[in-house]
Motif scaffolding. Structure first.
Motif, PDB file in Angstrom:
ATOM      1  N   HIS A   1      -7.627 -13.286  -5.448  1.00 10.30           N
ATOM      2  CA  HIS A   1      -6.531 -13.080  -4.508  1.00 10.30           C
ATOM      3  C   HIS A   1      -6.138 -11.611  -4.329  1.00 10.30           C
ATOM      4  N   PHE A   2      -7.020 -10.706  -4.747  1.00 16.29           N
ATOM      5  CA  PHE A   2      -6.694  -9.292  -4.662  1.00 16.29           C
ATOM      6  C   PHE A   2      -7.467  -8.553  -3.575  1.00 16.29           C
ATOM      7  N   GLY A   3      -8.377  -9.229  -2.893  1.00 14.41           N
ATOM      8  CA  GLY A   3      -9.097  -8.609  -1.785  1.00 14.41           C
ATOM      9  C   GLY A   3      -8.173  -8.401  -0.600  1.00 14.41           C
ATOM     10  N   ALA A   4      -8.553  -7.479   0.276  1.00 15.22           N
ATOM     11  CA  ALA A   4      -7.777  -7.169   1.492  1.00 15.22           C
ATOM     12  C   ALA A   4      -6.333  -6.798   1.158  1.00 15.22           C
TER      13      ALA A   4
ATOM     14  N   ASP B   1      -3.458   2.110   0.164  1.00 11.02           N
ATOM     15  CA  ASP B   1      -3.250   0.807   0.793  1.00 11.02           C
ATOM     16  C   ASP B   1      -4.392   0.449   1.727  1.00 11.02           C
ATOM     17  N   CYS B   2      -4.813  -0.787   1.658  1.00  6.58           N
ATOM     18  CA  CYS B   2      -5.906  -1.307   2.472  1.00  6.58           C
ATOM     19  C   CYS B   2      -5.659  -1.058   3.956  1.00  6.58           C
ATOM     20  N   ALA B   3      -4.478  -1.355   4.422  1.00  8.84           N
ATOM     21  CA  ALA B   3      -4.186  -1.196   5.855  1.00  8.84           C
ATOM     22  C   ALA B   3      -4.380   0.247   6.296  1.00  8.84           C
ATOM     23  N   GLN B   4      -3.891   1.191   5.506  1.00 10.73           N
ATOM     24  CA  GLN B   4      -4.030   2.605   5.849  1.00 10.73           C
ATOM     25  C   GLN B   4      -5.491   3.038   5.761  1.00 10.73           C
ATOM     26  N   LEU B   5      -6.182   2.579   4.736  1.00  6.74           N
ATOM     27  CA  LEU B   5      -7.603   2.918   4.588  1.00  6.74           C
ATOM     28  C   LEU B   5      -8.407   2.413   5.778  1.00  6.74           C
TER      29      LEU B   5
ATOM     30  N   LYS C   1     -11.209   3.322  10.948  1.00 12.36           N
ATOM     31  CA  LYS C   1     -11.339   3.077  12.387  1.00 12.36           C
ATOM     32  C   LYS C   1     -11.223   4.388  13.168  1.00 12.36           C
ATOM     33  N   ALA C   2     -10.284   5.222  12.778  1.00 10.47           N
ATOM     34  CA  ALA C   2     -10.092   6.510  13.455  1.00 10.47           C
ATOM     35  C   ALA C   2     -11.312   7.413  13.304  1.00 10.47           C
ATOM     36  N   ASN C   3     -12.047   7.218  12.203  1.00  7.85           N
ATOM     37  CA  ASN C   3     -13.252   8.004  11.949  1.00  7.85           C
ATOM     38  C   ASN C   3     -14.520   7.322  12.456  1.00  7.85           C
ATOM     39  N   GLY C   4     -14.365   6.182  13.152  1.00 11.58           N
ATOM     40  CA  GLY C   4     -15.512   5.477  13.704  1.00 11.58           C
ATOM     41  C   GLY C   4     -16.310   4.681  12.691  1.00 11.58           C
ATOM     42  N   GLU C   5     -15.720   4.398  11.553  1.00 10.21           N
ATOM     43  CA  GLU C   5     -16.408   3.644  10.501  1.00 10.21           C
ATOM     44  C   GLU C   5     -15.995   2.176  10.579  1.00 10.21           C
TER      45      GLU C   5
END
Length: 128
Positions: free
Chosen positions: A45-48, A91-95, A100-104
Motif C-alpha cells: 500500500h505504499f506505491g504511488a 512527494d510522488c505527485a511533485q516527482l 512530465k515537465a521534462n518530457g519523461e
C-alpha cells in the motif's frame, strides 16, 4: 544477481505488478530475515505515494529496507537528504509533475526513482 539487477528484474516483470516500494524492499528482504512474499505484502500500500501522491513509494520502500537492516536515524536522514537531492522532490505527485515537465513518461521515471532508492540503500548499508 545483485540487488540492483533484482530491482531491474522486478520492474521489468509484466506478469506481476511490483509497485515502487515493493521493488525497492524485496531485494533487501532476505538479508533482513523477511521473505519476498512478506516484503511484497508489507509494501503493498505504499506505491504511488501511498496511493495519494504523498511520499514517493521508492523512498518509503528504501526506508523500510533501512529499518529492517537495523540502521539508525542518522542513516535515515542521510538517505532522505540524498534521495531529495538526486530525485528533486520527495512527494510522488511533485516527482511526476517534474517528470512530465521534462518530457519523461511515468514508467521510466518511476524506474529511475526505484533505482535511486535501491542504490542509496545499498551504499548506506555497505559493510554491515
Amino acid at each position: 544477481m545483485t540487488k540492483l539487477e533484482h530491482v531491474a528484474a522486478l520492474r521489468a516483470d509484466t506478469a506481476t505488478h511490483y509497485n515502487c516500494a515493493q521493488s525497492v524492499l524485496i531485494p533487501f528482504s532476505g538479508e533482513a530475515g523477511v521473505t519476498q512474499d512478506q516484503a511484497f505484502a508489507l509494501a503493498a500500500h505504499f506505491g504511488a505515494g501511498m496511493g495519494r501522491g504523498s511520499v514517493c513509494g521508492a523512498a518509503t520502500g528504501g526506508l523500510m529496507a533501512l529499518g529492517l537492516l537495523g540502521t539508525d536515524s542518522a542513516v535515515r536522514s542521510e538517505f532522505l537528504r540524498r534521495f531529495q537531492e538526486e530525485a528533486g522532490a520527495m512527494d510522488c505527485a511533485q516527482l511526476l509533475q517534474n517528470a512530465k515537465a521534462n518530457g519523461e513518461s511515468r514508467k521510466p521515471h518511476c524506474d529511475r526513482m526505484v533505482h535511486i532508492a535501491a542504490r542509496l540503500v545499498e551504499e548506506l548499508t555497505q559493510g554491515r
